[in-house]
Design a protein around this motif. Structure first.
Motif, PDB file in Angstrom:
ATOM      1  N   THR A  55      44.676  42.059  34.511  1.00 31.37           N
ATOM      2  CA  THR A  55      43.380  42.444  33.949  1.00 31.37           C
ATOM      3  C   THR A  55      42.719  43.520  34.803  1.00 31.37           C
ATOM      4  O   THR A  55      42.017  44.380  34.293  1.00 31.37           O
ATOM      5  CB  THR A  55      42.447  41.213  33.850  1.00 31.37           C
ATOM      6  N   LEU A  56      42.951  43.471  36.117  1.00 27.39           N
ATOM      7  CA  LEU A  56      42.380  44.452  37.036  1.00 27.39           C
ATOM      8  C   LEU A  56      43.340  45.599  37.346  1.00 27.39           C
ATOM      9  O   LEU A  56      43.071  46.416  38.222  1.00 27.39           O
ATOM     10  CB  LEU A  56      41.981  43.783  38.352  1.00 27.39           C
ATOM     11  N   GLY A  57      44.482  45.621  36.649  1.00 29.27           N
ATOM     12  CA  GLY A  57      45.438  46.698  36.859  1.00 29.27           C
ATOM     13  C   GLY A  57      46.452  46.449  37.953  1.00 29.27           C
ATOM     14  O   GLY A  57      47.141  47.375  38.382  1.00 29.27           O
ATOM     15  N   VAL A  58      46.568  45.206  38.416  1.00 25.91           N
ATOM     16  CA  VAL A  58      47.579  44.876  39.424  1.00 25.91           C
ATOM     17  C   VAL A  58      48.936  44.835  38.732  1.00 25.91           C
ATOM     18  O   VAL A  58      49.137  44.100  37.760  1.00 25.91           O
ATOM     19  CB  VAL A  58      47.277  43.512  40.092  1.00 25.91           C
ATOM     20  N   SER A  59      49.871  45.637  39.212  1.00 27.30           N
ATOM     21  CA  SER A  59      51.209  45.663  38.615  1.00 27.30           C
ATOM     22  C   SER A  59      52.060  44.534  39.186  1.00 27.30           C
ATOM     23  O   SER A  59      51.741  43.949  40.223  1.00 27.30           O
ATOM     24  CB  SER A  59      51.880  47.012  38.866  1.00 27.30           C
ATOM     25  N   ASP A  60      53.126  44.225  38.495  1.00 24.39           N
ATOM     26  CA  ASP A  60      53.992  43.108  38.894  1.00 24.39           C
ATOM     27  C   ASP A  60      54.530  43.274  40.314  1.00 24.39           C
ATOM     28  O   ASP A  60      54.606  42.312  41.070  1.00 24.39           O
ATOM     29  CB  ASP A  60      55.144  42.959  37.898  1.00 24.39           C
ATOM     30  N   ASP A  61      54.872  44.512  40.699  1.00 24.76           N
ATOM     31  CA  ASP A  61      55.429  44.732  42.038  1.00 24.76           C
ATOM     32  C   ASP A  61      54.370  44.626  43.141  1.00 24.76           C
ATOM     33  O   ASP A  61      54.698  44.604  44.321  1.00 24.76           O
ATOM     34  CB  ASP A  61      56.161  46.078  42.115  1.00 24.76           C
ATOM     35  N   ILE A  66      56.561  38.275  42.629  1.00 29.75           N
ATOM     36  CA  ILE A  66      56.949  39.206  41.570  1.00 29.75           C
ATOM     37  C   ILE A  66      57.595  38.435  40.420  1.00 29.75           C
ATOM     38  O   ILE A  66      58.411  37.545  40.621  1.00 29.75           O
ATOM     39  CB  ILE A  66      57.905  40.284  42.125  1.00 29.75           C
ATOM     40  N   GLY A  67      57.175  38.804  39.197  1.00 26.06           N
ATOM     41  CA  GLY A  67      57.729  38.180  38.001  1.00 26.06           C
ATOM     42  C   GLY A  67      57.059  36.879  37.601  1.00 26.06           C
ATOM     43  O   GLY A  67      57.446  36.254  36.617  1.00 26.06           O
ATOM     44  N   CYS A  68      56.053  36.466  38.350  1.00 27.52           N
ATOM     45  CA  CYS A  68      55.359  35.213  38.062  1.00 27.52           C
ATOM     46  C   CYS A  68      53.914  35.477  37.669  1.00 27.52           C
ATOM     47  O   CYS A  68      53.339  36.487  38.046  1.00 27.52           O
ATOM     48  CB  CYS A  68      55.376  34.289  39.285  1.00 27.52           C
ATOM     49  N   PHE A  69      53.341  34.538  36.926  1.00 30.69           N
ATOM     50  CA  PHE A  69      51.927  34.618  36.591  1.00 30.69           C
ATOM     51  C   PHE A  69      51.114  34.374  37.851  1.00 30.69           C
ATOM     52  O   PHE A  69      51.379  33.447  38.604  1.00 30.69           O
ATOM     53  CB  PHE A  69      51.550  33.572  35.538  1.00 30.69           C
ATOM     54  N   GLU A  70      50.140  35.231  38.090  1.00 30.11           N
ATOM     55  CA  GLU A  70      49.196  35.030  39.187  1.00 30.11           C
ATOM     56  C   GLU A  70      47.798  35.294  38.656  1.00 30.11           C
ATOM     57  O   GLU A  70      47.552  36.318  38.019  1.00 30.11           O
ATOM     58  CB  GLU A  70      49.483  35.978  40.357  1.00 30.11           C
ATOM     59  N   SER A  71      46.916  34.359  38.919  1.00 30.33           N
ATOM     60  CA  SER A  71      45.526  34.570  38.518  1.00 30.33           C
ATOM     61  C   SER A  71      44.733  35.077  39.718  1.00 30.33           C
ATOM     62  O   SER A  71      45.075  34.819  40.857  1.00 30.33           O
ATOM     63  CB  SER A  71      44.917  33.285  37.975  1.00 30.33           C
ATOM     64  N   MET A  72      43.662  35.800  39.407  1.00 32.86           N
ATOM     65  CA  MET A  72      42.820  36.312  40.481  1.00 32.86           C
ATOM     66  C   MET A  72      41.694  35.324  40.765  1.00 32.86           C
ATOM     67  O   MET A  72      41.378  34.464  39.960  1.00 32.86           O
ATOM     68  CB  MET A  72      42.253  37.672  40.108  1.00 32.86           C
TER      69      MET A  72
END
Length: 104
Positions: A55-61, A66-72
């Motif tokens: 949502t804030l523009g954080v890319s997967d890398d 990496i490759g997992c859901f992460e909430s802020m």
């Protein structure tokens, strides 16, 4: 114990408690201590709302896993929750620098 003593002297009954996901075990101990002293405790975890980092523009890398859901973290939502619950005094434990200021 100073926080408990202060809250008692101020005659607070309903305490807000916000904390970091990384301190869940420690937060449970604190919450139990407060409850055992007769306080009603309303808690809000830092990841409340589970808003994706994308949502804030954080890319997967750029993520921690990496490759997992992460909430802020969402300190503003924590503040809204405790405000809506009419807490009389709020306790902050382990929020990131800056997140604590946003919550306050």
């Amino acid at each position: 114990m100073e926080t408990i003593e202060f809250a008692k002297r101020m005659q607070y009954a309903r305490l807000g408690f916000v904390f970091c996901l990384g301190l869940v075990k420690e937060a449970k101990v604190v919450e139990n201590l407060l409850s055992n002293e007769g306080f009603e405790v309303v808690s809000a975890l830092c990841k409340i709302g589970r808003e994706p980092k994308e949502t804030l523009g954080v890319s997967d890398d750029q993520k921690i896993r990496i490759g997992c859901f992460e909430s802020m973290c969402n300190p503003i939502a924590q503040a809204f929750v405790l405000n809506s619950e009419n807490t009389e005094f709020n306790i902050v434990m382990g929020l990131c620098v800056g997140h604590d200021s946003l919550f306050l």
